[in-house]
Motif scaffolding. Structure first.
Motif, PDB file in Angstrom:
ATOM      1  N   THR A 260       0.879  -1.034  -0.051  1.00  0.00           N
ATOM      2  CA  THR A 260       0.124  -0.072   0.046  1.00  0.00           C
ATOM      3  C   THR A 260       0.817   1.343  -0.115  1.00  0.00           C
ATOM      4  N   ASP A 261       0.825   1.981  -0.966  1.00  0.00           N
ATOM      5  CA  ASP A 261       1.218   3.277  -1.126  1.00  0.00           C
ATOM      6  C   ASP A 261       0.391   4.501  -0.265  1.00  0.00           C
ATOM      7  N   LEU A 262       1.137   4.995   0.670  1.00  0.00           N
ATOM      8  CA  LEU A 262       0.422   6.011   1.557  1.00  0.00           C
ATOM      9  C   LEU A 262       0.977   7.282   1.487  1.00  0.00           C
ATOM     10  N   ALA A 263       0.211   8.405   1.837  1.00  0.00           N
ATOM     11  CA  ALA A 263       0.614   9.763   1.743  1.00  0.00           C
ATOM     12  C   ALA A 263      -0.319  10.600   2.750  1.00  0.00           C
ATOM     13  N   ARG A 264      -0.042  11.497   3.347  1.00  0.00           N
ATOM     14  CA  ARG A 264      -0.785  12.446   4.014  1.00  0.00           C
ATOM     15  C   ARG A 264      -1.418  13.466   3.446  1.00  0.00           C
ATOM     16  N   ARG A 265      -3.031  13.719   3.354  1.00  0.00           N
ATOM     17  CA  ARG A 265      -3.436  14.767   2.690  1.00  0.00           C
ATOM     18  C   ARG A 265      -3.257  16.012   3.319  1.00  0.00           C
ATOM     19  N   SER A 266      -2.660  16.924   2.541  1.00  0.00           N
ATOM     20  CA  SER A 266      -2.550  18.323   3.042  1.00  0.00           C
ATOM     21  C   SER A 266      -3.330  19.040   3.732  1.00  0.00           C
ATOM     22  N   ASP A 267      -4.605  18.823   3.430  1.00  0.00           N
ATOM     23  CA  ASP A 267      -5.662  19.813   4.200  1.00  0.00           C
ATOM     24  C   ASP A 267      -6.182  19.259   5.522  1.00  0.00           C
ATOM     25  N   ASP A 268      -5.744  17.961   5.761  1.00  0.00           N
ATOM     26  CA  ASP A 268      -6.414  17.626   7.014  1.00  0.00           C
ATOM     27  C   ASP A 268      -5.531  16.507   7.809  1.00  0.00           C
ATOM     28  N   GLY A 269      -4.208  16.321   6.978  1.00  0.00           N
ATOM     29  CA  GLY A 269      -3.343  15.409   7.483  1.00  0.00           C
ATOM     30  C   GLY A 269      -3.538  13.823   7.735  1.00  0.00           C
ATOM     31  N   ARG A 270      -4.732  13.522   7.095  1.00  0.00           N
ATOM     32  CA  ARG A 270      -4.884  12.242   7.179  1.00  0.00           C
ATOM     33  C   ARG A 270      -4.286  11.318   6.170  1.00  0.00           C
ATOM     34  N   TRP A 271      -3.934  10.097   6.603  1.00  0.00           N
ATOM     35  CA  TRP A 271      -3.104   9.273   5.679  1.00  0.00           C
ATOM     36  C   TRP A 271      -4.034   8.460   4.786  1.00  0.00           C
ATOM     37  N   ARG A 272      -3.713   8.719   3.544  1.00  0.00           N
ATOM     38  CA  ARG A 272      -4.800   8.253   2.600  1.00  0.00           C
ATOM     39  C   ARG A 272      -3.896   7.030   1.513  1.00  0.00           C
ATOM     40  N   VAL A 273      -4.773   6.099   1.064  1.00  0.00           N
ATOM     41  CA  VAL A 273      -4.175   5.166   0.249  1.00  0.00           C
ATOM     42  C   VAL A 273      -3.942   5.597  -1.029  1.00  0.00           C
ATOM     43  N   VAL A 274      -2.710   5.787  -1.610  1.00  0.00           N
ATOM     44  CA  VAL A 274      -2.580   6.473  -3.126  1.00  0.00           C
ATOM     45  C   VAL A 274      -2.666   5.136  -3.949  1.00  0.00           C
ATOM     46  N   GLU A 275      -2.244   3.988  -3.561  1.00  0.00           N
ATOM     47  CA  GLU A 275      -2.195   2.852  -4.505  1.00  0.00           C
ATOM     48  C   GLU A 275      -2.229   1.787  -3.927  1.00  0.00           C
ATOM     49  N   VAL A 276      -2.707   0.539  -4.207  1.00  0.00           N
ATOM     50  CA  VAL A 276      -2.594  -0.763  -3.736  1.00  0.00           C
ATOM     51  C   VAL A 276      -1.799  -1.623  -4.883  1.00  0.00           C
ATOM     52  N   GLY A 277      -1.053  -2.451  -4.631  1.00  0.00           N
ATOM     53  CA  GLY A 277      -0.323  -3.269  -5.673  1.00  0.00           C
ATOM     54  C   GLY A 277       0.218  -4.897  -4.960  1.00  0.00           C
ATOM     55  N   ASP A 278       0.200  -5.625  -6.011  1.00  0.00           N
ATOM     56  CA  ASP A 278       0.498  -7.007  -5.684  1.00  0.00           C
ATOM     57  C   ASP A 278       2.013  -6.948  -5.447  1.00  0.00           C
ATOM     58  N   GLY A 279       2.601  -7.391  -4.105  1.00  0.00           N
ATOM     59  CA  GLY A 279       3.971  -7.227  -3.692  1.00  0.00           C
ATOM     60  C   GLY A 279       4.770  -7.848  -4.606  1.00  0.00           C
ATOM     61  N   GLN A 280       4.496  -9.030  -5.205  1.00  0.00           N
ATOM     62  CA  GLN A 280       5.351  -9.695  -5.959  1.00  0.00           C
ATOM     63  C   GLN A 280       6.021  -8.701  -6.960  1.00  0.00           C
TER      64      GLN A 280
END
Length: 300
Positions: A260-280
């Motif tokens: 899971t690729d995660l980043a903090r949204r700039s307006d409220d600081g919440r962590w958001r899932v930017v992308e999901v991927g197969d780990g392989q």
């Protein structure tokens, strides 16, 4: 020697008896940990010769993970069948691979934790003005968005083939999407996806800082920077995302090895899932230590 799953890695196209240089460190670490590795011919797999792609995989390995370059879902299913013919089972099934690798497979589970999205299955070219306008309406009809396919964006061509400043501007929407489809060409995966744009907090520069979390059997075993962006400066650790809301979603997805690729949204600081991927087929950033990840894979 660890009596666990093998790790299958792509061979060097110019020296097929050796591991592709991009994955050589992972192969070495896996063996140092007592794991078994074997080679897969990625080029043969993409050419439709799955049996030839696995000819260097010893018979009787029983179970394995793949760690290599991305492959289309259909080719992954062929890889799984060819390995089964050699007595080896991929621990990520073809269905699980598609669910984690392609956005339509994981979006419903992560809806609410990731930007609102809709998609148009591939029809051999750019969607029509009418279809794009209808898709924009499903995202609220206005505001900024980004375009990608089921797997990848072209964020390094941000203004040309990724970012859509205003969904209500159908002409501009079509222009960006058409350019994206043109640049993707035969590599277009699945279809066109529109995602509402969310601004993320930047750390030490204009680009947002994303963290990639590696999950094995529902547990986070490694956190790295995102490989597409520069690594954090020396002495500054990778951002430590809040996984409270993400962990149950990974469990709900039910895929054994995902990122899971995660980043903090700039307006409220919440962590958001930017992308999901197969780990392989998720990439490790340069310099990341894969030991904890590989240890989890070969001992599960």
């Amino acid at each position: 020697m660890v009596n666990g799953p093998a790790i299958l890695l792509p061979c060097d196209p110019l020296a097929p008896h050796r591991t592709d240089g991009h994955f050589a460190d992972e192969a070495s670490v896996a063996r140092d940990l007592g794991g078994v590795t074997a080679l897969v011919d990625h080029d043969a797999l993409l050419a439709g010769d799955a049996a030839g792609a696995v000819r260097r995989v010893p018979r009787g390995l029983r179970a394995a993970w793949y760690r290599g370059w991305m492959v289309p879902s259909a080719a992954y299913a062929e890889l799984a069948r060819a390995l089964e013919d050699r007595g080896c089972t991929l621990l990520t099934t073809p269905g699980s691979y598609t669910a984690a690798h392609e956005l339509p497979g994981w979006y419903e589970v992560f809806e609410g934790a990731t930007p609102p999205s809709c998609w148009l299955p591939g029809v051999g070219g750019a969607p029509s003005y009418a279809d794009l306008a209808a898709a924009a309406g499903r995202l609220g009809g206005s505001g900024p968005a980004v375009v990608k396919d089921y797997v990848k964006s072209r964020k390094h061509e941000w203004g040309e083939a990724c970012f859509i400043p205003e969904l209500a501007d159908t002409a501009a929407l079509h222009r960006v999407v058409a350019r994206f489809v043109e640049l993707q060409g035969e590599d277009l995966a699945g279809g066109v996806v529109l995602r509402a744009f969310e601004p993320y907090a930047a750390s030490g520069g204009a680009r947002s800082e994303e963290s990639r979390v590696w999950w094995v059997d529902g547990e986070p075993v490694l956190v790295t920077a995102h490989p597409d962006w520069p690594s954090p400066p020396a002495g500054r650790p990778v951002a430590d995302p809040d996984l409270t809301g993400v962990r149950p979603l990974v469990h709900a997805l039910g895929c054994r090895f995902v990122t899971t690729d995660l980043a903090r949204r700039s307006d409220d600081g919440r962590w958001r899932v930017v992308e999901v991927g197969d780990g392989q087929v998720s990439d490790l950033p340069r310099g990341a230590d894969p030991a904890s990840l590989l240890a989890a894979l070969i001992t599960c």
